[in-house]
Design an enzyme around this catalytic site. Structure first.
Site, PDB file in Angstrom:
ATOM      1  N   ARG A  22      36.923  48.324  47.483  1.00 27.19           N
ATOM      2  CA  ARG A  22      37.370  47.987  46.131  1.00 27.19           C
ATOM      3  C   ARG A  22      36.278  47.219  45.374  1.00 27.19           C
ATOM      4  NH1 ARG A  22      37.908  44.087  42.402  1.00 27.19           N
ATOM      5  NH2 ARG A  22      38.278  42.635  44.114  1.00 27.19           N
ATOM      6  N   ASP A  23      36.004  45.998  45.798  1.00 25.02           N
ATOM      7  CA  ASP A  23      35.059  45.139  45.072  1.00 25.02           C
ATOM      8  C   ASP A  23      33.652  45.735  45.103  1.00 25.02           C
ATOM      9  OD1 ASP A  23      34.162  42.963  43.676  1.00 25.02           O
ATOM     10  OD2 ASP A  23      34.282  41.549  45.327  1.00 25.02           O
ATOM     11  N   HIS A 214      36.242  33.789  49.114  1.00 30.16           N
ATOM     12  CA  HIS A 214      35.550  35.021  48.730  1.00 30.16           C
ATOM     13  C   HIS A 214      34.227  34.561  48.122  1.00 30.16           C
ATOM     14  CE1 HIS A 214      35.529  39.208  46.932  1.00 30.16           C
ATOM     15  NE2 HIS A 214      34.630  38.600  46.180  1.00 30.16           N
ATOM     16  N   HIS A 216      30.095  34.750  47.219  1.00 25.03           N
ATOM     17  CA  HIS A 216      29.029  35.685  46.820  1.00 25.03           C
ATOM     18  C   HIS A 216      27.674  35.048  47.109  1.00 25.03           C
ATOM     19  CE1 HIS A 216      31.072  38.677  43.862  1.00 25.03           C
ATOM     20  NE2 HIS A 216      31.891  38.370  44.851  1.00 25.03           N
ATOM     21  N   CYS A 247      28.129  42.009  41.735  1.00 22.89           N
ATOM     22  CA  CYS A 247      27.191  41.252  40.902  1.00 22.89           C
ATOM     23  C   CYS A 247      26.865  42.006  39.619  1.00 22.89           C
ATOM     24  CB  CYS A 247      25.930  40.912  41.666  1.00 22.89           C
ATOM     25  SG  CYS A 247      25.104  39.490  40.947  1.00 22.89           S
ATOM     26  N   ASN A 256      28.385  40.454  46.659  1.00 22.11           N
ATOM     27  CA  ASN A 256      29.284  40.136  47.763  1.00 22.11           C
ATOM     28  C   ASN A 256      28.504  39.847  49.031  1.00 22.11           C
ATOM     29  OD1 ASN A 256      31.980  40.450  46.739  1.00 22.11           O
ATOM     30  ND2 ASN A 256      31.517  42.611  46.487  1.00 22.11           N
TER      31      ASN A 256
HETATM   32 ZN    ZN Z   1      33.344  39.802  45.068  1.00 21.16          ZN
END
Ligand code: ZN
Length: 326
Positions: A22-23, A214, A216, A247, A256
């Protein structure tokens, strides 16, 4: 006084939620086919991941990469013990997630007004009202409802986000029935001491509530932030296979955290993840073929340290044959 924990014992086990499908994929130019996405997610489950963010139930015109999330759910080989979750931005999306039989539905809210406006074109108060409606949809369906609070460690538009504001919004999300709560460092603005300050403040306010991070690595601090979080007892993290995605403001920069890099560091520190690292690396290489470019993962370039010392030198790549290395 800055609060932090040096040399604390690390948790013996960590649970990683995989967010790449997803991300990660939502930031890729190439849109994978449904079959490819299913192949990727099945491979991630086979590598030992116990929670996977499958996709998002958003308007296809907004995020075309996620248009087939219902079909992806229908195509998955559901592995027992794996939690296949999805994000939804509104009650319509939550209803679609429930219809697709997502194991959990996640909602997003930003800790700052400016980021919420830019992300979903609504004020934080408007988003919270929407979260209440979504929570009702998910509750009636008997599914868990999870929440992610974005830019909790700094906002690219407003800078520092007061910790008290982060905690107040966490309280609102918990009041609305959120079970899992995740704090996101959405644009990689956290540093290790800030991570510890926020976690310790969260613990004081919500002593029994589990917390996931979560993180980064847009400015390279991702794994340092993980260590800082481990030292204050956090053992639930998000990461992305190959390190893809996350990003949009700085193309080319790491976004991520990479699942293989995180897993490698944890295993080297004798923190168990239940993950099969070589299988993750194979999956990251398969993903490279699918998206048509290299992924940010360092571990698939440098190899697994333990394999070097066990003499499996063919596992390691990236060493020059000649020249001076320091
Ligand atoms: Zn993320």
């Amino acid at each position: 006084m800055t609060e932090y924990a040096a040399f604390a014992a690390l948790p013996s086990n960590v649970q990683i939620r995989e967010v790449g499908p997803r991300d990660g994929l939502q930031n890729e130019d190439v849109i994978l086919t449904t079959v490819q996405k299913v192949q990727l997610i099945d491979a991630l489950a086979d590598a030992g991941l116990r929670e996977i963010e499958v996709g998002a139930f958003v308007k296809p015109q907004n995020v075309p990469q996620m248009a087939d999330t219902s079909a992806v759910f229908a195509g998955l080989r559901r592995k027992p013990g794996v939690r296949y979750s999805a994000i939804a931005p509104n009650p319509i999306g939550a209803r679609r997630a429930v219809e697709a039989d997502a194991d959990a539905v996640m909602v997003f809210l930003s800790a700052s007004e400016s980021h919420n406006q830019s992300n979903v074109n609504r004020s934080v108060a408007q988003s919270l009202a929407g979260v209440a409606d979504m929570a009702e949809v998910v509750r009636v369906a008997g599914k868990p409802f999870d929440a992610v609070l974005s830019v909790a460690f700094g906002c690219p538009f407003e800078g520092d986000v007061p910790i008290v504001r982060v905690l107040d919004l966490c309280g609102r999300l918990l009041d609305l029935g959120a079970q899992q709560l995740t704090l996101g460092d959405t644009t990689g603005m956290a540093h290790p001491l800030l991570v510890q300050q926020v976690v310790l403040a969260f613990r004081r306010r919500f002593p029994r509530q589990p917390l996931r991070l979560h993180l980064h690595s847009a400015r390279g601090a991702g794994l340092a932030n993980i260590l800082a979080a481990l030292q204050v007892g956090i053992s639930d993290f998000d990461s992305s296979i190959g390190g893809i995605g996350g990003c949009p403001f700085a193309p080319g920069a790491p976004g991520n955290l990479c699942t293989e890099d995180l897993t490698h560091m944890l295993h080297e520190m004798d923190v168990q993840t239940g993950l099969d690292l070589p299988a993750l690396m194979e999956t990251a290489r398969m993903l490279e073929q699918m998206i048509g470019h290299e992924v940010p993962s360092q571990t698939i370039k440098a190899g697994i340290c333990k394999h070097l010392t066990q003499g499996n030198r063919q596992q390691a790549t990236g060493y020059s044959r000649v020249g001076m290395t320091t």
